[in-house]
Every structure is written in structure tokens, then in C-alpha cells.
Design an enzyme around this catalytic site. Structure first.
Site, mmCIF file in Angstrom:
data_model
loop_
_atom_site.group_PDB
_atom_site.id
_atom_site.type_symbol
_atom_site.label_atom_id
_atom_site.label_comp_id
_atom_site.label_asym_id
_atom_site.label_seq_id
_atom_site.Cartn_x
_atom_site.Cartn_y
_atom_site.Cartn_z
ATOM 1 N N TYR A 19 -0.402 0.051 14.739
ATOM 2 C CA TYR A 19 0.246 -0.569 15.917
ATOM 3 C C TYR A 19 1.722 -0.198 16.045
ATOM 4 O O TYR A 19 2.409 -0.741 16.913
ATOM 5 C CB TYR A 19 0.218 -2.101 15.818
ATOM 6 C CG TYR A 19 -1.092 -2.743 15.460
ATOM 7 C CD1 TYR A 19 -2.195 -2.662 16.304
ATOM 8 C CD2 TYR A 19 -1.220 -3.480 14.281
ATOM 9 C CE1 TYR A 19 -3.382 -3.287 15.975
ATOM 10 C CE2 TYR A 19 -2.408 -4.115 13.954
ATOM 11 C CZ TYR A 19 -3.483 -4.008 14.797
ATOM 12 O OH TYR A 19 -4.660 -4.627 14.479
ATOM 13 N N CYS A 42 -2.880 10.109 1.613
ATOM 14 C CA CYS A 42 -2.810 11.477 2.103
ATOM 15 C C CYS A 42 -2.876 11.471 3.614
ATOM 16 O O CYS A 42 -3.936 11.714 4.211
ATOM 17 C CB CYS A 42 -3.947 12.296 1.521
ATOM 18 S SG CYS A 42 -3.664 12.585 -0.194
ATOM 19 N N GLU A 43 -1.763 11.170 4.212
ATOM 20 C CA GLU A 43 -1.688 11.046 5.663
ATOM 21 C C GLU A 43 -0.203 10.986 6.008
ATOM 22 O O GLU A 43 0.508 10.104 5.514
ATOM 23 C CB GLU A 43 -2.391 9.728 6.046
ATOM 24 C CG GLU A 43 -2.362 9.383 7.476
ATOM 25 C CD GLU A 43 -3.722 9.535 8.152
ATOM 26 O OE1 GLU A 43 -4.744 9.672 7.458
ATOM 27 O OE2 GLU A 43 -3.729 9.535 9.379
ATOM 28 N N GLY A 87 -1.993 -17.069 18.507
ATOM 29 C CA GLY A 87 -1.111 -16.049 19.072
ATOM 30 C C GLY A 87 0.372 -16.349 18.973
ATOM 31 O O GLY A 87 1.187 -15.613 19.534
ATOM 32 N N GLU A 118 -5.614 -22.339 17.336
ATOM 33 C CA GLU A 118 -6.082 -21.478 16.244
ATOM 34 C C GLU A 118 -4.987 -20.542 15.755
ATOM 35 O O GLU A 118 -5.058 -19.326 15.944
ATOM 36 C CB GLU A 118 -7.254 -20.615 16.738
ATOM 37 C CG GLU A 118 -8.448 -21.400 17.196
ATOM 38 C CD GLU A 118 -9.439 -20.565 17.979
ATOM 39 O OE1 GLU A 118 -9.039 -19.566 18.611
ATOM 40 O OE2 GLU A 118 -10.618 -20.918 17.975
ATOM 41 N N PRO A 119 -3.948 -21.052 15.117
ATOM 42 C CA PRO A 119 -2.911 -20.159 14.612
ATOM 43 C C PRO A 119 -3.392 -19.379 13.385
ATOM 44 O O PRO A 119 -4.044 -19.951 12.504
ATOM 45 C CB PRO A 119 -1.771 -21.106 14.223
ATOM 46 C CG PRO A 119 -2.428 -22.432 14.001
ATOM 47 C CD PRO A 119 -3.668 -22.471 14.860
ATOM 48 N N ARG A 124 -1.516 -15.800 12.328
ATOM 49 C CA ARG A 124 -0.277 -15.166 11.891
ATOM 50 C C ARG A 124 0.842 -16.183 11.602
ATOM 51 O O ARG A 124 1.565 -16.051 10.623
ATOM 52 C CB ARG A 124 0.187 -14.218 13.005
ATOM 53 C CG ARG A 124 1.317 -13.296 12.639
ATOM 54 C CD ARG A 124 1.828 -12.579 13.904
ATOM 55 N NE ARG A 124 0.772 -12.090 14.759
ATOM 56 C CZ ARG A 124 0.234 -10.879 14.672
ATOM 57 N NH1 ARG A 124 0.692 -10.030 13.787
ATOM 58 N NH2 ARG A 124 -0.732 -10.509 15.491
HETATM 59 N N1 LLP Z 1 -8.149 -17.118 17.895
HETATM 60 C C1 LLP Z 1 -8.813 -16.040 18.321
HETATM 61 C C2 LLP Z 1 -10.019 -16.210 19.122
HETATM 62 C C3 LLP Z 1 -8.359 -14.759 17.975
HETATM 63 O O1 LLP Z 1 -9.024 -13.702 18.411
HETATM 64 C C4 LLP Z 1 -7.199 -14.620 17.169
HETATM 65 C C5 LLP Z 1 -6.709 -13.312 16.780
HETATM 66 C C6 LLP Z 1 -6.538 -15.780 16.746
HETATM 67 C C7 LLP Z 1 -7.043 -17.011 17.129
HETATM 68 C C8 LLP Z 1 -5.321 -15.747 15.871
HETATM 69 O O2 LLP Z 1 -4.254 -15.096 16.444
HETATM 70 P P1 LLP Z 1 -2.807 -15.138 15.723
HETATM 71 O O3 LLP Z 1 -2.332 -16.566 15.727
HETATM 72 O O4 LLP Z 1 -3.006 -14.658 14.330
HETATM 73 O O5 LLP Z 1 -2.001 -14.208 16.530
HETATM 74 N N2 LLP Z 1 -4.850 -7.280 13.813
HETATM 75 C C9 LLP Z 1 -3.839 -7.644 14.787
HETATM 76 C C10 LLP Z 1 -4.048 -9.028 15.333
HETATM 77 C C11 LLP Z 1 -5.429 -9.255 15.900
HETATM 78 C C12 LLP Z 1 -5.604 -10.644 16.398
HETATM 79 C C13 LLP Z 1 -7.041 -10.909 16.654
HETATM 80 N N3 LLP Z 1 -7.311 -12.239 17.094
HETATM 81 C C14 LLP Z 1 -2.474 -7.521 14.148
HETATM 82 O O6 LLP Z 1 -2.400 -7.148 12.990
HETATM 83 O O7 LLP Z 1 -1.470 -7.759 14.803
#
Ligand code: LLP
Length: 442
Positions: free
Chosen positions: A334, A361-362, A248, A290-291, A293
Site C-alpha cells: 500500500y 529477494c525483491e 476504520g 468494529e475497531p 487497527r
Molecule cells: N469491519 C469490517 C467489516 C472490515 O472489513 C474491517 C476491515 C474492519 C471492521 C476493521 O477496520 P479497521 O478498524 O482495522 O480499519 N489490510 C489493510 C486493511 C484492511 C481492512 C479490512 N477490513 C491495511 O493493512 O491497511
């Protein structure tokens, strides 16, 4: 204009990534094209790992591969010594294709099927993150039938929800994921998992949100989970060896975003864990994160070719590119914001305000509402930054558009890692009507 990672501008006035001219890559591979700056991925991975070493905590940094899943990125993650978070049989299969060290694979998901769990056992992966009571039953049953041990974590909703600059604590979190901490579900899961011949409970997991910029929510989550671990030891003598605090960590999409360095998040989590373990004389658990993004997001740039333009007098100029919501659903889904430049004219002022539309087409298929680029001309190459996370992985064939090609650029070399889809690929699963069923005998 903000450039990311190794991006720069060469003598021709072209954007370069990983030391490679983006226009050369466009000439080789076509558009839309997603280019990953692999040095940036490596730099982030090293920064997370290094901070854990500095603060003296044993850790696993798992790449949350839902952000971008493909064999080649798994190979880079493997080279960097990362663990891997997968959330489906498909991601696990990709990891197997990349010959990922199985012990470093962690399996997530709120509705893992029997077949997926069996696949995880078959591959002897490192850990299953158990999400709900049905899964406890299923994992136990499969472990007993196979007479095979499995390490597990309990996924907990800790009652904190974080959104960018803010976080809220909630009494009972309304989430489809995990066991609630406040209403006793987590304790019940613990009872069901703590002593089983084939289940080895390692500890707890939580993930509090995505694109988070402050550390208070992570500190809060670490504190709440540590409290629970301490209570379990007091009540039953059980000691958790692992505390997984999820991903996150935020990145800079636009200038409104002010991300912290990876080290900052880790230091803050570490300080809570170290002070609470010291205070309660609790063995320091391994910390897993768990990075997703923050490893791939700003490492990715999408290159499009500019096609048509449309002037809406006194309102706006639309420029249309050869991709859109099919390769990046985030703006439509989003309201996500991005920035762009004209990659073939980076030295020219990027001052013409346009709305960058896709070709789907949107009406909502707009990639950037308010972009500033060089005077637009047909054939220009428009680069949108920060498209490395949740773009390709959430892409579709809407309007039967072929998905883009993906290239890794590093140290002056480029390598195709996902080839562009063809029309043949798009129809490969289609089955034409059978003649007899159409009453062709008449
Ligand atoms: N760990 C778990 C259990 C998760 O559910 C997620 C993301 C992550 C790690 C990684 O999170 P990050 O570091 O990438 O923020 N589709 C959305 C984001 C959905 C995130 C889902 N879970 C978007 O495009 O912003």
C-alpha cells in the site's frame, strides 16, 4: 521522535514497552520480534466502551480481529468485555480455542463456505453478517436443516467510501462486499430475511473504509442506514434493533496522521442516531462498532537486528534488517509509511537518514524509504512503530523466512504469545516425492 502508549526510555538509553526493556526482550526471544503494549489495547477498548456509556447508548464494541488474530489477544479482548469480529473459519477456530463467549462472536465475509457457516451454527455464535444472496440461501438452508435459530445482520454498501481525510459518495458502489442500498438489493435482502422461522434479523451493518480521520463519512453512513431502517418500519412495521457501523478509525503512523480520540467518532455517530430516532420516534437501536487497527495498530512495535549496509553514493544508504515484507507487507502493498528508532540508542540523536530494507529477494522490500535513526552499526536494534495491525496477520513465509515471535508486554512483565517459527515449522506441510513415482525401481 514520537513514543506510543507506555513506551519510554530507560537509564540505559533503551526503548521500553509496557515497562520492559526491549533489548532484554530481544536477548530473550531474538528478532524479528513484535511487541504489543497491552495497556494501550485495554485503554482504547475502555475508551470506546466508556463513550457509549456516557452518551447513553447500548452498544457492542467488537474487535475486528483480522488486524491481529491469535489466542492471547482474544483472551485480552474477552477480559475487556469486547465482542469479536471474525472473517473465516480459521479466526472462528482461534476464538473457540480462546473460549471466547460464543454469543459475542460476529461472523463476516463475502464468501463464507458451507463448512464455515455450519461451524458458526455448531458453535452457536452471536451473529452472522450476511453479505450476499447466495449466503441468504445457504444460511436459511442450514438453519432449517438444523432447526436452529441464528441472529443475522444485513451488510450494506451505503454509497460512501472513505479514505483517510476524504470521503466520496458514490451512486452505486463497486464493491465485492454487501448489498447495494441504491439499486434495491438491500430491500430485496430485507424481504428475504425479515420473516423466517429460524432467521432473526437484527438490523444492518456497513463498513466504509479504513484509516479514516474525520467523522463526516461515519455521520453520512449512519444517516443513510437510519433512513432505510425508518423506511422499512413505515412500509412493513419491522424495527431494526441493531445498527453496526463497522470500523476504520485512523491511527498515527507518521506525523502526517492526526487521529481523533475514539470518543469523538462514537459521539458523532451517537448524535446522528439519537437525533434521527427522536425525530422519527424510532426505538433507539444498539450501536455496534468494529475497531481493528485502532485497538492494536500503535500497540505493536517490531524489533529487528541491523545486518548489512550499502551506500549508494550521493543517493542513499540502505540498512538491511532481519525481516521485511514477509512480516510487514504494508509498505510494499500500500505504500504505507512508518517511523523507526534505534532501540538500543534512543538517547542518541536519531538523525542519520537511511532507507530500511528487508532481507527478501525483491527490490521493493523496503520497510521505510526515509527513516531517521542513530548512526547505524551492525547489531543495532531497529524498532519500527505502529506495526500491530495487519502485519503479523498478513505475514508470509516468502523466501521461507520464519515468521517472527510475538510478545505481550504489560506492567513490567513480558509473555511470549506466538513462538518464532522454526525451519521444521516451515517444512511441516511439505511431502517429499514418493520413490515409486520417480521410477526408482530401475
Ligand atoms: N469491519 C469490517 C467489516 C472490515 O472489513 C474491517 C476491515 C474492519 C471492521 C476493521 O477496520 P479497521 O478498524 O482495522 O480499519 N489490510 C489493510 C486493511 C484492511 C481492512 C479490512 N477490513 C491495511 O493493512 O491497511
Amino acid at each position: 521522535m514520537h513514543l506510543y502508549g507506555t513506551q519510554s526510555i530507560n537509564k540505559k538509553g533503551h526503548l521500553t514497552i509496557g515497562g520492559v526493556d526491549t533489548i532484554d526482550m530481544v536477548n530473550t526471544y531474538g528478532t524479528p520480534l513484535i511487541v504489543y503494549d497491552i495497556s494501550l489495547f485495554r485503554e482504547r477498548a475502555k475508551a470506546f466502551k466508556e463513550t457509549f456509556r456516557t452518551v447513553g447508548l447500548k452498544a457492542q464494541v467488537a474487535y475486528a480481529s483480522k488486524a491481529f488474530s491469535t489466542i492471547a489477544i482474544y483472551e485480552v479482548a474477552k477480559e475487556e468485555g469486547l465482542s469479536l469480529d471474525v472473517v473465516s473459519g480459521g479466526e472462528l477456530y482461534t476464538a473457540v480455542q480462546a473460549d471466547y463467549p460464543r454469543a459475542k462472536i460476529h461472523f463476516h465475509g463475502n464468501n463464507k463456505s458451507r463448512a464455515e457457516i455450519e461451524f458458526a451454527f455448531e458453535e452457536k455464535i452471536g451473529c452472522i453478517v450476511i453479505d450476499n444472496f447466495s449466503e441468504i440461501k445457504l444460511v436459511k438452508e442450514i438453519a432449517e436443516t438444523r432447526q436452529q435459530k441464528m441472529d443475522v445482520l444485513i451488510r450494506v454498501t451505503p454509497g460512501v467510501e472513505a479514505h483517510t481525510h476524504d470521503y466520496i459518495t458514490t451512486g452505486q458502489e463497486d464493491s465485492k462486499f454487501g448489498f447495494d442500498l441504491k439499486n434495491g438489493q438491500t430491500d430485496e435482502a430485507f424481504q428475504q430475511l425479515k420473516s423466517h422461522d429460524f432467521i432473526n434479523l437484527l438490523g444492518m451493518h456497513c463498513h466504509i473504509g479504513s484509516q479514516i480521520f474525520e467523522t463526516a463519512a461515519f455521520r453520512f453512513a449512519a444517516e443513510v442506514l437510519m433512513d432505510k431502517m425508518i423506511a422499512w418500519r413505515r412500509e412493513s412495521g419491522f424495527v431494526c434493533r441493531v445498527l453496526n457501523l463497522g470500523g476504520g478509525f485512523g491511527i498515527r503512523y507518521t506525523e502526517a496522521d492526526q487521529p481523533l480520540a475514539p470518543s469523538k467518532y462514537v459521539e458523532e455517530m451517537a448524535s446522528i442516531v439519537l437525533s434521527m430516532t427522536r425525530m422519527h420516534n424510532y426505538p433507539v437501536p444498539e450501536i455496534w462498532i468494529e475497531p481493528g487497527r485502532s485497538l492494536v495498530g500503535d500497540a505493536g512495535t517490531t524489533l529487528y537486528t541491523l545486518g548489512s549496509q550499502k551506500e549508494v553514493p550521493e543517493t542513499r544508504t540502505y540498512i538491511a534488517v532481519d525481516g521485511g515484507m514477509s512480516d510487514n507487507i504494508r509498505p510494499a502493498l500500500y505504500g504505507a509509511e512508518y517511523t523507526a528508532v534505534t532501540a538500543n540508542k534512543v538517547n542518541e540523536p536519531q538523525e542519520v537518514q537511511v532507507t530500511i530494507a528487508g532481507k527478501c529477494c525483491e527490490s521493493g522490500d523496503k520497510l521505510i524509504e526515509e527513516a531517521f535513526i542513530a548512526t547505524p552499526e551492525e547489531g543495532d536494534i531497529i524498532a519500527t512503530f505502529c506495526t500491530g495491525a495487519y502485519s503479523y496477520s498478513m505475514s508470509s513465509n516468502y523466501n521461507r523466512l520464519p515468521r517472527p515471535a510475538v510478545v505481550f508486554a504489560e506492567d513490567g512483565q513480558d509473555q511470549l504469545v506466538i513462538r518464532r517459527e522454526t525451519y521444521e515449522d516451515i517444512t511441516r506441510l511439505d511431502i517429499p516425492l514418493q520413490k515409486s513415482k520417480r521410477g526408482e525401481k530401475v
